[in-house]
Scaffold this motif. Structure first.
Motif, PDB file in Angstrom:
ATOM      1  N   ALA A  48      -1.721   8.620  15.835  1.00 35.23           N
ATOM      2  CA  ALA A  48      -0.853   9.351  14.806  1.00 35.23           C
ATOM      3  C   ALA A  48       0.477   8.821  14.669  1.00 35.23           C
ATOM      4  O   ALA A  48       1.142   8.217  13.350  1.00 35.23           O
ATOM      5  N   ILE A  49       1.153   8.370  15.803  1.00 37.39           N
ATOM      6  CA  ILE A  49       2.470   7.569  15.928  1.00 37.39           C
ATOM      7  C   ILE A  49       2.347   6.094  15.377  1.00 37.39           C
ATOM      8  O   ILE A  49       3.125   5.762  14.634  1.00 37.39           O
ATOM      9  N   LYS A  50       1.154   5.549  15.893  1.00 37.00           N
ATOM     10  CA  LYS A  50       0.920   4.244  15.371  1.00 37.00           C
ATOM     11  C   LYS A  50       0.933   4.269  13.914  1.00 37.00           C
ATOM     12  O   LYS A  50       1.476   3.318  13.126  1.00 37.00           O
ATOM     13  N   ALA A  51       0.003   5.305  13.089  1.00 36.30           N
ATOM     14  CA  ALA A  51       0.106   5.107  11.710  1.00 36.30           C
ATOM     15  C   ALA A  51       1.210   5.467  11.066  1.00 36.30           C
ATOM     16  O   ALA A  51       1.520   4.633  10.062  1.00 36.30           O
ATOM     17  N   LEU A  52       2.005   6.349  11.572  1.00 36.73           N
ATOM     18  CA  LEU A  52       3.289   6.513  10.974  1.00 36.73           C
ATOM     19  C   LEU A  52       4.353   5.192  11.118  1.00 36.73           C
ATOM     20  O   LEU A  52       5.002   5.011   9.995  1.00 36.73           O
ATOM     21  N   LEU A  53       4.317   4.464  12.259  1.00 36.83           N
ATOM     22  CA  LEU A  53       5.030   3.500  12.449  1.00 36.83           C
ATOM     23  C   LEU A  53       4.516   2.429  11.253  1.00 36.83           C
ATOM     24  O   LEU A  53       5.520   1.686  10.973  1.00 36.83           O
ATOM     25  N   ALA A  54       3.347   2.324  11.213  1.00 38.86           N
ATOM     26  CA  ALA A  54       2.835   1.340  10.354  1.00 38.86           C
ATOM     27  C   ALA A  54       3.214   1.402   8.891  1.00 38.86           C
ATOM     28  O   ALA A  54       3.639   0.744   8.120  1.00 38.86           O
ATOM     29  N   ALA A  55       2.946   2.707   8.498  1.00 39.78           N
ATOM     30  CA  ALA A  55       3.225   3.178   7.045  1.00 39.78           C
ATOM     31  C   ALA A  55       4.813   3.106   6.883  1.00 39.78           C
ATOM     32  O   ALA A  55       5.235   2.601   5.751  1.00 39.78           O
ATOM     33  N   PHE A  56       5.547   3.235   7.868  1.00 43.29           N
ATOM     34  CA  PHE A  56       7.108   3.250   7.733  1.00 43.29           C
ATOM     35  C   PHE A  56       7.311   1.670   7.598  1.00 43.29           C
ATOM     36  O   PHE A  56       8.308   1.285   6.779  1.00 43.29           O
ATOM     37  N   SER A  57       6.871   0.864   8.289  1.00 42.86           N
ATOM     38  CA  SER A  57       7.071  -0.530   8.339  1.00 42.86           C
ATOM     39  C   SER A  57       6.632  -1.139   7.135  1.00 42.86           C
ATOM     40  O   SER A  57       7.461  -2.125   6.448  1.00 42.86           O
ATOM     41  N   LYS A  58       5.432  -0.799   6.293  1.00 41.13           N
ATOM     42  CA  LYS A  58       5.161  -1.140   5.032  1.00 41.13           C
ATOM     43  C   LYS A  58       6.172  -0.709   3.914  1.00 41.13           C
ATOM     44  O   LYS A  58       6.280  -1.542   2.868  1.00 41.13           O
ATOM     45  N   ASN A  59       6.574   0.519   4.060  1.00 35.48           N
ATOM     46  CA  ASN A  59       7.480   0.774   2.856  1.00 35.48           C
ATOM     47  C   ASN A  59       8.931   0.243   3.039  1.00 35.48           C
ATOM     48  O   ASN A  59       9.657   0.637   1.905  1.00 35.48           O
ATOM     49  N   HIS A  60       9.128  -0.397   4.137  1.00 35.51           N
ATOM     50  CA  HIS A  60      10.876  -0.679   4.414  1.00 35.51           C
ATOM     51  C   HIS A  60      10.651  -2.055   4.267  1.00 35.51           C
ATOM     52  O   HIS A  60      11.709  -2.731   5.109  1.00 35.51           O
ATOM     53  N   LEU A  61       9.818  -2.927   4.024  1.00 35.92           N
ATOM     54  CA  LEU A  61       9.810  -4.506   4.208  1.00 35.92           C
ATOM     55  C   LEU A  61      10.565  -5.082   3.028  1.00 35.92           C
ATOM     56  O   LEU A  61      10.866  -4.883   2.036  1.00 35.92           O
TER      57      LEU A  61
END
Length: 105
Positions: free
Chosen positions: A92-105
């Motif tokens: 779940a943490i990895k999924a949140l980090l991945a989602a956050f990274s995609k939205n803030h590139l």
């Protein structure tokens, strides 16, 4: 889990506890006078605690652990408590980090 060896509370243990208190205090940027004020003791009593010449009371350990942002287990035994997470939590943490990274590139 049963501990097989019970250690005596001796001068060496008191010295190590005092050292950990002092190291945590310094890491937090606090003076001995600052901590003594929180504990409602004199600065020379704080010095005796840190030098292993005086004991802490349970209420003092309770306050110190909050003030120094560490566990009483660390102050008494030098054990840093590491919280384990489940594989589900890790995913779940990895999924949140991945989602956050995609939205803030």
């Amino acid at each position: 889990m049963v501990q097989t060896e019970i250690k005596e509370f001796d001068a060496d243990v008191k010295r190590k506890i005092g050292q950990r208190i002092q190291e945590a205090r310094i890491a937090k940027g606090l003076t001995g006078v600052d901590v003594a004020a929180y504990l409602d003791i004199q600065k020379n009593q704080m010095s005796r605690i840190e030098n292993g010449r005086a004991n802490c009371t349970v209420p003092q350990l309770f306050i110190l652990s909050q003030l120094l942002d560490c566990s009483v287990d660390y102050l008494l035994f030098g054990k840093n408590q590491v919280m384990a997470i489940s594989t589900k939590q890790e995913a779940a943490i990895k999924a949140l980090l991945a989602a956050f990274s995609k939205n803030h590139l």
